[in-house]
Design an enzyme around this catalytic site. Structure first.
Site, PDB file in Angstrom:
ATOM      1  N   ASP A   1       0.825  -1.217   0.000  1.00 20.23           N
ATOM      2  CA  ASP A   1       0.000   0.000   0.000  1.00 20.23           C
ATOM      3  C   ASP A   1       0.860   1.267   0.000  1.00 20.23           C
ATOM      4  O   ASP A   1       0.350   2.379   0.082  1.00 20.23           O
ATOM      5  CB  ASP A   1      -0.991   0.009   1.173  1.00 20.23           C
ATOM      6  CG  ASP A   1      -0.288   0.004   2.524  1.00 20.23           C
ATOM      7  OD1 ASP A   1       0.959   0.011   2.553  1.00 20.23           O
ATOM      8  OD2 ASP A   1      -0.996  -0.001   3.551  1.00 20.23           O
TER       9      ASP A   1
ATOM     10  N   ASP B   1       6.118  12.861  24.124  1.00 17.38           N
ATOM     11  CA  ASP B   1       5.876  13.967  23.206  1.00 17.38           C
ATOM     12  C   ASP B   1       5.533  15.267  23.950  1.00 17.38           C
ATOM     13  O   ASP B   1       4.710  15.247  24.872  1.00 17.38           O
ATOM     14  CB  ASP B   1       4.703  13.555  22.293  1.00 17.38           C
ATOM     15  CG  ASP B   1       4.506  14.492  21.129  1.00 17.38           C
ATOM     16  OD1 ASP B   1       5.448  14.671  20.344  1.00 17.38           O
ATOM     17  OD2 ASP B   1       3.395  15.038  21.000  1.00 17.38           O
TER      18      ASP B   1
ATOM     19  N   ASP C   1       6.519   6.017  21.374  1.00 18.16           N
ATOM     20  CA  ASP C   1       6.255   7.445  21.494  1.00 18.16           C
ATOM     21  C   ASP C   1       4.922   7.571  22.235  1.00 18.16           C
ATOM     22  O   ASP C   1       3.914   6.987  21.833  1.00 18.16           O
ATOM     23  CB  ASP C   1       6.113   8.027  20.074  1.00 18.16           C
ATOM     24  CG  ASP C   1       6.601   9.449  19.961  1.00 18.16           C
ATOM     25  OD1 ASP C   1       6.242  10.257  20.837  1.00 18.16           O
ATOM     26  OD2 ASP C   1       7.312   9.750  18.990  1.00 18.16           O
TER      27      ASP C   1
ATOM     28  N   ASP D   1       5.162  -0.370   7.475  1.00 18.88           N
ATOM     29  CA  ASP D   1       4.354  -1.070   8.467  1.00 18.88           C
ATOM     30  C   ASP D   1       5.250  -1.831   9.450  1.00 18.88           C
ATOM     31  O   ASP D   1       6.469  -1.910   9.261  1.00 18.88           O
ATOM     32  CB  ASP D   1       3.354  -2.020   7.775  1.00 18.88           C
ATOM     33  CG  ASP D   1       3.988  -2.730   6.578  1.00 18.88           C
ATOM     34  OD1 ASP D   1       5.028  -3.384   6.782  1.00 18.88           O
ATOM     35  OD2 ASP D   1       3.457  -2.604   5.446  1.00 18.88           O
TER      36      ASP D   1
ATOM     37  N   HIS E   1      12.247  13.686  12.825  1.00 19.07           N
ATOM     38  CA  HIS E   1      11.198  13.809  11.815  1.00 19.07           C
ATOM     39  C   HIS E   1      10.600  15.213  11.755  1.00 19.07           C
ATOM     40  O   HIS E   1       9.690  15.459  10.982  1.00 19.07           O
ATOM     41  CB  HIS E   1      10.100  12.793  12.126  1.00 19.07           C
ATOM     42  CG  HIS E   1       9.432  13.060  13.451  1.00 19.07           C
ATOM     43  ND1 HIS E   1      10.132  13.045  14.650  1.00 19.07           N
ATOM     44  CD2 HIS E   1       8.171  13.391  13.764  1.00 19.07           C
ATOM     45  CE1 HIS E   1       9.313  13.343  15.629  1.00 19.07           C
ATOM     46  NE2 HIS E   1       8.114  13.561  15.126  1.00 19.07           N
ATOM     47  N   ASP E   2      11.081  16.123  12.605  1.00 19.66           N
ATOM     48  CA  ASP E   2      10.522  17.473  12.643  1.00 19.66           C
ATOM     49  C   ASP E   2      11.444  18.524  12.036  1.00 19.66           C
ATOM     50  O   ASP E   2      11.053  19.691  11.922  1.00 19.66           O
ATOM     51  CB  ASP E   2      10.236  17.892  14.101  1.00 19.66           C
ATOM     52  CG  ASP E   2       9.108  17.085  14.726  1.00 19.66           C
ATOM     53  OD1 ASP E   2       8.201  16.649  13.981  1.00 19.66           O
ATOM     54  OD2 ASP E   2       9.138  16.891  15.951  1.00 19.66           O
TER      55      ASP E   2
ATOM     56  N   GLU F   1      10.491  15.028  25.205  1.00 17.58           N
ATOM     57  CA  GLU F   1      10.652  16.144  24.277  1.00 17.58           C
ATOM     58  C   GLU F   1      10.231  17.396  25.033  1.00 17.58           C
ATOM     59  O   GLU F   1       9.050  17.616  25.265  1.00 17.58           O
ATOM     60  CB  GLU F   1       9.780  15.949  23.037  1.00 17.58           C
ATOM     61  CG  GLU F   1      10.051  17.017  22.003  1.00 17.58           C
ATOM     62  CD  GLU F   1       8.942  17.184  20.968  1.00 17.58           C
ATOM     63  OE1 GLU F   1       9.239  17.680  19.882  1.00 17.58           O
ATOM     64  OE2 GLU F   1       7.782  16.840  21.248  1.00 17.58           O
TER      65      GLU F   1
END
Ligand code: GLC
Ligand code: CA
Length: 504
Positions: A24, A200, A97, A28, A317-318, A255
């Site tokens: 897809d 987070d 996370d 995953d 990833h930020d 974080e």
């Protein structure tokens, strides 16, 4: 004995972009399971998965609709259990996370809460009357847009708080029922055997009970980076009590997205709050020896007196990837040596070890409401047109994806991947690098020079921040270099942008 997370190198996986197994185009859990061999070969100790919970994906799983299940796109609980068992089998650890500040608007708690002012879940969230018709309760600004951190709910004629998207309503941690419910979500995963959590935006949990306006001149920053309340310390202690009740010393890394390093350091408490807090300052500093000397000194100043263990991170990833920020493979390699030899726990972000740059997206291709897509591009596993993805991936690959693919770099002893692996291996075998003391060494101004020391084991690290060849008086046995074969020895000539590790 050191707690395990002081010695560990932690590898962040963004599951959506890691590896897809069912065609897809979305990564995953099975993809992670299939690639554990690679991660073990690379030599990292602990995997951090960004959120894998069911989510409408307004903020790619940071809008959680159910804290105790797995997003069907990624797999299910059974598959998660298999993944965790296999990670442990291979001698690695896994942390999740945890997103405690906000849920999705689709979370059943919020659906209940917004249904009426008297619903038992109403107080799970932060509701306030407007300051006037159509005027939000205060001037707080949400992340990523110059818009209020409040959304009006017409059916109950009140506003709810969301420090991020309107689809991410903030939980009300002042409510004991919220604390209890969220503590249970930790227990759910600890009972399954996870080794801890990345927490987070943990600094957002305690809110100003008076909801005072932010200073007008700072408002541009969004309320996210301004929210600190001393009440956070009690909340952290409560969370810690839950986590540390479990065997195996599960780790809590927070974080703490505040721009004030001394304040961030208080989140370690007296060893009774967070185990680790991210230190983002270095990500935004220029590549200059003076800048790094200052950062390292700030870390020493802020951490040593409370016996707090620092963290180091160049990518996540930020933020834009370091290869896109530095634009020089030699410098990226030198930065990797720095990251892995400073005193503290290093965090790697998937693809960093390949030297990946940000994907470049056209105007119409931006997907993320926070404009962070570039760093989140899929991992190229090989040089075929689909790069080891079973079909087209959900977003564009980074530039030079074939040359920077895992398969190509794994076969090239000069690649960034081989370099990362070599330094990780060296680190694994060196108590000085993992946990030794840190001390500065005087050298050329353009060079960051320091030692890591454990008894008789003394390693000297020299990072040439300049494009010049630099003569230094340092001598030692060359254990590693980003610029030459170690058999060449070290004669005091540092090459442009070179980083070396010497045994002295
Ligand atoms: C953290 C995450 C980021 C997310 C935000 C809201 O900063 O790292 O990706 O968008 O929190 O949960
Ligand atoms: Ca998939």
């Amino acid at each position: 004995m050191q707690p395990w997370w002081r010695d560990a190198v932690i590898y962040q996986i963004y599951p959506r972009s890691f590896a897809d197994t069912n065609g897809d185009g979305i990564g995953d859990l099975q993809g992670i399971l299939d690639r554990l061999e690679y991660l073990e070969w690379l030599g990292v100790d602990c995997l951090w998965l960004t959120p894998i919970y069911p989510s409408p994906m307004a903020d790619f799983s940071y809008d959680v609709a159910n804290y105790t299940d797995v997003e069907p796109l990624f797999g299910d609980l059974q598959l998660f259990d298999r993944l965790l068992a296999e990670v442990h089998e291979r001698g690695m650890r896994l942390i999740l996370d945890w997103v405690p500040n906000h849920t999705s608007i689709k979370h059943p708690w919020f659906e209940q809460a917004r249904s009426s002012r008297t619903n038992p879940y109403r107080d799970f969230y932060v509701w306030r009357d407007g300051a006037g018709p159509g005027i939000p309760p205060n001037n707080w600004v949400r992340a990523w847009a110059n818009e209020p951190a409040w959304t009006y709910d017409a059916s109950t004629d009140q506003w709810y708080l969301h420090c991020f998207l309107p689809e991410q309503p903030d939980l009300n941690w002042a409510n004991p029922a919220v604390r209890a419910a969220m503590h249970d979500t930790l227990r759910f995963w600890l009972d399954r055997g996870v080794d801890g959590f990345r927490m987070d935006v943990i600094h957002l949990l305690a809110k100003d009970p008076n909801f005072t306006d932010d200073p007008e001149d700072l408002k541009v920053l969004s309320h996210v980076v301004l929210n600190h309340q001393d009440g956070i310390h009690e909340l952290l202690k409560g969370i810690r009590n839950v986590v540390k009740d479990y065997e195996g010393d599960p780790m809590m890394v927070g974080e703490v997205y505040l721009i004030d390093a001394p304040l961030v350091a208080t989140y370690y408490g007296d060893g009774d709050e967070l185990d680790l807090a991210f230190n983002f300052e270095p990500m935004f500093r220029p590549w200059r020896a003076e800048a790094w000397r200052e950062i390292v000194n700030r870390v020493i100043e802020n951490h040593d007196h409370r016996d707090a263990w620092p963290t180091w991170v160049l990518n996540n990833h930020d933020a834009p990837r370091i290869a896109s920020r530095l634009r020089s493979a030699e410098r990226v390699a030198a930065a990797a040596v720095l990251l892995l030899t400073l005193r503290g726990t290093p965090f790697l972000f998937q693809g960093e070890e390949l030297g990946l740059e940000n994907a470049v997206l056209g105007d119409g291709e931006v997907i993320d409401p926070g404009f962070r897509d570039g760093a989140r591009a899929p991992i190229p596993w090989d040089a075929t047109p689909t790069h080891g993805w079973t079909s087209a991936a959900w977003m564009a690959f980074p530039p030079d994806a074939s040359d920077k693919s895992v398969a190509v770099e794994r076969n090239d002893p000069q690649s960034m991947l081989s370099m990362y692996r070599a330094v990780l291996e060296l680190r694994k075998g060196s108590v000085a690098l993992k946990s030794g003391d840190f001390r500065w060494v005087t050298s050329d101004d353009r060079v960051l020079a320091y030692e890591r020391v454990n008894g008789q084991e003394v390693l000297r690290i020299l990072i040439n921040f300049s494009h010049d060849a630099v003569e230094v008086s340092d001598r030692g046995h060359l254990l590693f270099s980003t610029g030459r074969d170690h058999r060449d020895g070290f004669d005091g000539h540092l090459r442009p942008d070179e980083a070396v590790i010497l045994a002295v």
